[in-house]
Design a protein around this motif. Structure first.
Motif, PDB file in Angstrom:
ATOM      1  N   UNK A  95       0.744  -1.172   0.017  1.00 23.20           N
ATOM      2  CA  UNK A  95      -0.026  -0.033  -0.030  1.00 23.20           C
ATOM      3  C   UNK A  95       0.907   1.329  -0.014  1.00 23.20           C
ATOM      4  N   UNK A  96       2.249   1.141   0.124  1.00 29.24           N
ATOM      5  CA  UNK A  96       3.030   2.128   0.162  1.00 29.24           C
ATOM      6  C   UNK A  96       2.951   2.797  -1.100  1.00 29.24           C
ATOM      7  N   UNK A 155      -9.313  -9.077  -5.280  1.00 29.79           N
ATOM      8  CA  UNK A 155     -10.222  -8.032  -4.947  1.00 29.79           C
ATOM      9  C   UNK A 155      -9.865  -7.309  -3.822  1.00 29.79           C
ATOM     10  N   UNK A 156      -9.202  -8.002  -2.714  1.00 29.89           N
ATOM     11  CA  UNK A 156      -9.116  -7.359  -1.486  1.00 29.89           C
ATOM     12  C   UNK A 156      -7.718  -6.451  -1.587  1.00 29.89           C
ATOM     13  N   UNK A 157      -6.727  -7.161  -2.504  1.00 24.44           N
ATOM     14  CA  UNK A 157      -5.558  -6.230  -2.990  1.00 24.44           C
ATOM     15  C   UNK A 157      -5.988  -4.979  -3.709  1.00 24.44           C
ATOM     16  N   UNK A 163      -8.843   2.251  -1.765  1.00 20.25           N
ATOM     17  CA  UNK A 163      -9.028   2.996  -0.538  1.00 20.25           C
ATOM     18  C   UNK A 163      -8.024   3.803   0.252  1.00 20.25           C
ATOM     19  N   UNK A 164      -6.740   3.207   0.250  1.00 16.40           N
ATOM     20  CA  UNK A 164      -5.581   3.735   0.691  1.00 16.40           C
ATOM     21  C   UNK A 164      -4.902   4.877  -0.209  1.00 16.40           C
ATOM     22  N   UNK A 170      -6.950  12.593   0.004  1.00 17.82           N
ATOM     23  CA  UNK A 170      -7.935  13.546   1.103  1.00 17.82           C
ATOM     24  C   UNK A 170      -6.988  13.914   1.934  1.00 17.82           C
ATOM     25  N   UNK A 171      -5.753  13.268   2.522  1.00 19.95           N
ATOM     26  CA  UNK A 171      -5.049  13.988   3.476  1.00 19.95           C
ATOM     27  C   UNK A 171      -3.931  14.832   2.997  1.00 19.95           C
ATOM     28  N   UNK A 172      -3.652  14.850   1.686  1.00 16.66           N
ATOM     29  CA  UNK A 172      -2.631  15.645   1.323  1.00 16.66           C
ATOM     30  C   UNK A 172      -1.645  15.071   0.575  1.00 16.66           C
TER      31      UNK A 172
END
Length: 185
Positions: A95-96, A155-157, A163-164, A170-172
């Motif tokens: 996710x990084x 699907x989960x990956x 989502x990440x 949204x957090x910039x």
């Protein structure tokens, strides 16, 4: 120890524990496995019947439960491997991305490699799980189940990656771009 490393280690430990859980499910003889699926299907249909006040009698509930039993079993396969995919993906740091602190040199290729590595780990485990089932009374190993398992992991990956990325947007946290070349650094 950095928090990212700690999260990855915890995810790896949980992934191995989850693999043992999947192994224990696969170790159940066909009669036990079928009874579990039948019970889950019955409970599901019974709950829907009560929740929506459908009014089916017990014979009708059992009939509908029997009709959906195979689907419930296959969704369980998919769900098990969706959890495994999320855990292995976290352990592989899938996710990084470049916008996160300490990851400025993280290219798209490196992120894809980590995601593919997580998927390959799930594939190897799905194949070994199906092979294991060939040694269990009344069970068989099915290529179709490997595909279903991989569908859950994929699907989960993908879902978690999306989502990440949305949360990060949204957090910039945006990928840094070099002023001279326009490439991500």
């Amino acid at each position: 120890m950095k928090i990212n490393v700690l999260v990855r280690v915890i995810a790896a430990v949980l992934a191995v524990m989850w693999m043992f859980r999947i192994f224990s499910f696969s170790s159940a003889p066909a009669t036990v496995s079928m009874q579990t699926s039948r019970s889950v299907s019955y409970d599901l249909v019974s709950s829907v019947n009560e929740l929506f006040k459908i009014g089916w009698d017990d014979d009708r509930v059992r009939g509908v439960a029997k009709e959906i039993e195979k689907a419930v079993r296959k969704l369980a396969h998919m769900g098990e491997f969706a959890v495994l995919g999320a855990l292995v993906g976290t352990a592989c740091d899938a996710w990084r991305y470049a916008g996160q602190p300490g990851a400025a040199d993280d290219s798209l290729i490196r992120r894809c490699i980590r995601g593919i590595a997580a998927l390959l780990i799930c594939l190897v485990y799905a194949c070994s799980d199906e092979l294991h089932q060939t040694f269990v009374d009344g069970r068989s190993g099915e290529v179709r189940d490997v595909c279903i398992d991989m569908g859950g992991a994929l699907i989960s990956l993908l879902l978690i990656a999306i989502i990440v990325r949305l949360i990060a947007g949204r957090t910039g946290h945006k990928p840094e771009v070099s002023e001279t070349s326009g490439e991500s650094v």
